[in-house]
Motif scaffolding. Structure first.
Motif, short mmCIF file in Angstrom:
data_model
loop_
_atom_site.label_atom_id
_atom_site.label_comp_id
_atom_site.label_asym_id
_atom_site.label_seq_id
_atom_site.Cartn_x
_atom_site.Cartn_y
_atom_site.Cartn_z
N TYR A 174 -2.29 4.08 -3.00
CA TYR A 174 -1.80 5.39 -2.55
C TYR A 174 -0.62 5.81 -3.64
O TYR A 174 -0.25 4.97 -4.29
N ARG B 15 -5.19 7.21 -0.90
CA ARG B 15 -4.17 8.25 -0.04
C ARG B 15 -3.26 8.80 -0.68
O ARG B 15 -2.59 8.19 -1.80
N ASP C 5 1.41 3.59 7.65
CA ASP C 5 -0.14 3.67 7.71
C ASP C 5 -0.39 2.24 6.98
O ASP C 5 -1.45 1.53 7.02
N VAL C 6 0.44 1.74 6.17
CA VAL C 6 0.36 0.35 5.32
C VAL C 6 0.17 -0.61 6.68
O VAL C 6 -0.72 -1.53 6.58
N ASP D 140 -0.35 -0.31 9.67
CA ASP D 140 -1.86 -0.23 10.77
C ASP D 140 -3.09 -0.63 9.79
O ASP D 140 -3.88 -1.36 10.40
N TRP D 141 -3.09 -0.46 8.56
CA TRP D 141 -4.21 -0.57 7.61
C TRP D 141 -4.39 -2.26 7.65
O TRP D 141 -5.58 -2.94 7.80
N GLN E 296 -9.82 2.42 -0.55
CA GLN E 296 -9.25 3.48 0.31
C GLN E 296 -7.99 3.99 -0.65
O GLN E 296 -7.18 3.62 -0.95
N LEU F 223 -6.17 -0.66 -0.42
CA LEU F 223 -5.49 0.46 -0.21
C LEU F 223 -4.59 0.77 -1.37
O LEU F 223 -3.64 0.09 -1.61
N ALA G 14 -13.45 -2.38 6.52
CA ALA G 14 -12.85 -1.23 5.69
C ALA G 14 -13.61 -0.22 5.17
O ALA G 14 -14.90 -0.68 5.02
N ALA H 263 -2.38 -3.87 -0.19
CA ALA H 263 -1.82 -2.59 0.06
C ALA H 263 -1.00 -2.36 -1.07
O ALA H 263 -0.09 -3.11 -0.91
N ASP I 185 -5.49 -3.73 10.90
CA ASP I 185 -7.07 -3.69 11.03
C ASP I 185 -7.47 -4.47 10.47
O ASP I 185 -8.64 -5.32 10.78
N ARG I 186 -7.18 -5.02 9.13
CA ARG I 186 -7.74 -6.18 8.51
C ARG I 186 -7.59 -7.46 9.08
O ARG I 186 -8.55 -8.38 9.16
#
Length: 422
Positions: A358, A388, A404-405, A407-408, A386, A356, A418, A231, A411-412
């Motif tokens: 952003y 953002r 968000d970072v 949470d992302w 992704q 990710l 993803a 990220a 998930d990984r």
């Protein structure tokens, strides 16, 4: 060395002199106890032995800037590799939450790289988080990782040992140091991180640049690490575009850090002989200040004012070192997203995990073209990306994206699939 050879070295992670890829580290040669002095953590060893990622020294510490999370933390000194393929010592810190990890498998680690802190050795993230606060702004982000149960392996980056200057915006140095911090974190006596733990890479601004370099180097430099995602936000992915925007503007201090940092990483290149008296004083200002001091000292100042011949950026790019390599070639070699591809692509930089990226809609420091261009090159290479946008300017976007970072990355670590939005 001409451009082709320079790029080959950058794309393979080999030294400029043509040495082979660095092998994964051998069995850990860690200290038996974490009883090093604070001075020893930041002192360059007379000789450096061991493999990349080997732990050279450690010291248990507290992180008072991250209150409310029960954890164990250590300052560390470890082996890494510079742009020439030479072994170097790098400092950083590791933090592991006390709360047991119960979400399956071993506790994961976030390999964290901070945004710009300044070039002097006193600016090191590990010093600031341990209480020697100057102007760091990353504590909130780090707290979110720890509250989520993730361990943190944070590299200070190359050049924060005593008497050194940080090699700002040098891709190989940054990427190597991040990956080696994870290796070192697993060797801490009394630590609990294991070799099978998943790894996520994270950083913003300079840290975003560093994070994507670590992502690009991971498969060749540290193939044993199970990196599952990266990220990166506010990424200065094209240094020439960024330099053009910064020169003479309110944030010219970032350019000053980059100029001095690149000269430290590439001492064979013309630099000292180009400076006038004002330029020599400016170098000392960079070396003695952290972030806000540097920004204040260089606001609205132009690079031309510090050289005897009032050299513009294009003229500096044309200057060559003793082997014919130009400054422009070296700076182009730091560009992110060049030579990347999926594991099946045959590209020099193989990235087998999602990314990710952003930025802020009100970004005022890094040109949108530099950030958008990095994202575009990742998408064109087939990397699951992704993208953002946040309703903030440069600094506030770092904080707006922090949840968000976390949470992302969570998930990984949980093995969730993803999706990209290229």
């Amino acid at each position: 060395m001409r451009l082709a050879r320079l790029l080959t070295c950058m794309l393979t992670g080999a030294a400029v002199a043509g040495t082979a890829l660095v092998a994964p580290p051998a069995a850990a040669a860690a200290p038996s106890l974490c009883q090093s002095s604070d001075e020893d953590i930041y002192t360059v060893p007379q000789t450096i032995t061991g493999d990349p990622g080997d732990l050279l020294a450690c010291r248990q510490t507290s992180l008072p800037l991250i209150p409310g999370v029960k954890m164990k933390a250590w300052k560390i000194k470890y082996v890494s590799t510079d742009v020439r393929g030479d072994k170097i010592a790098v400092s950083g810190f590791v933090a592991i939450p006390d709360k047991a990890w119960t979400r399956g498998g071993s506790r994961p680690t976030v390999a964290f790289s901070p945004g710009t802190l300044g070039s002097g050795s006193q600016c090191a993230l590990s010093k600031q988080m341990a209480g020697a606060q100057v102007d760091s702004y990353e504590a909130g982000n780090l707290r979110k990782f720890l509250e989520a149960g993730f361990a943190i392996a944070a590299s200070d980056g190359v050049g924060y040992m005593n008497g050194q200057v940080h090699t700002y915006t040098v891709g190989l140095n940054a990427g190597h140091a991040i990956l080696d911090a994870v290796r070192a974190a697993r060797q801490i006596p009394g630590g609990s991180l294991t070799a099978d733990g998943k790894v996520g890479l994270a950083g913003y601004s300079e840290g975003g640049f560093n994070t994507l370099w670590a992502a690009q180097l991971a498969s060749s430099y540290a193939p044993e690490l199970n990196v599952v995602g990266a990220a990166a936000g506010g990424v200065p992915g094209d240094l020439k575009l960024v330099a053009e925007r910064l020169n003479g503007g309110p944030f010219a201090g970032f350019l000053a850090d980059a100029v001095v940092g690149l000269s430290a990483a590439y001492p064979q290149m013309p630099f000292d002989e180009l400076l006038n008296d004002r330029g020599r004083r400016a170098v000392q200002e960079v070396k003695s200040n952290c972030l806000f001091g540097t920004l204040g000292a260089f606001a609205f100042r132009k690079l031309e004012d510090f050289t005897t011949d009032r050299l513009t950026l294009p003229r500096i790019y044309a200057l060559a070192g003793p082997d014919g390599t130009t400054w422009g070639e070296i700076i182009d070699a730091q560009k992110l997203g060049v030579g990347i591809g999926t594991p099946a692509s045959g590209a020099p930089y193989k990235i087998g995990f999602p990314v990710l990226q952003y930025r802020g809609l009100l970004e005022e420091i890094i040109p949108h073209e530099a950030e958008d261009g990095t994202r575009r090159r990742y998408c064109q290479a087939g990397i699951t990306t992704q993208w953002r946008l946040y309703a903030g300017e440069h600094l506030t976007t770092d904080w707006l994206a922090a949840g968000d970072v976390t949470d992302w990355l969570g998930d990984r670590f949980a093995g969730k699939r993803a999706t990209g939005n290229c």
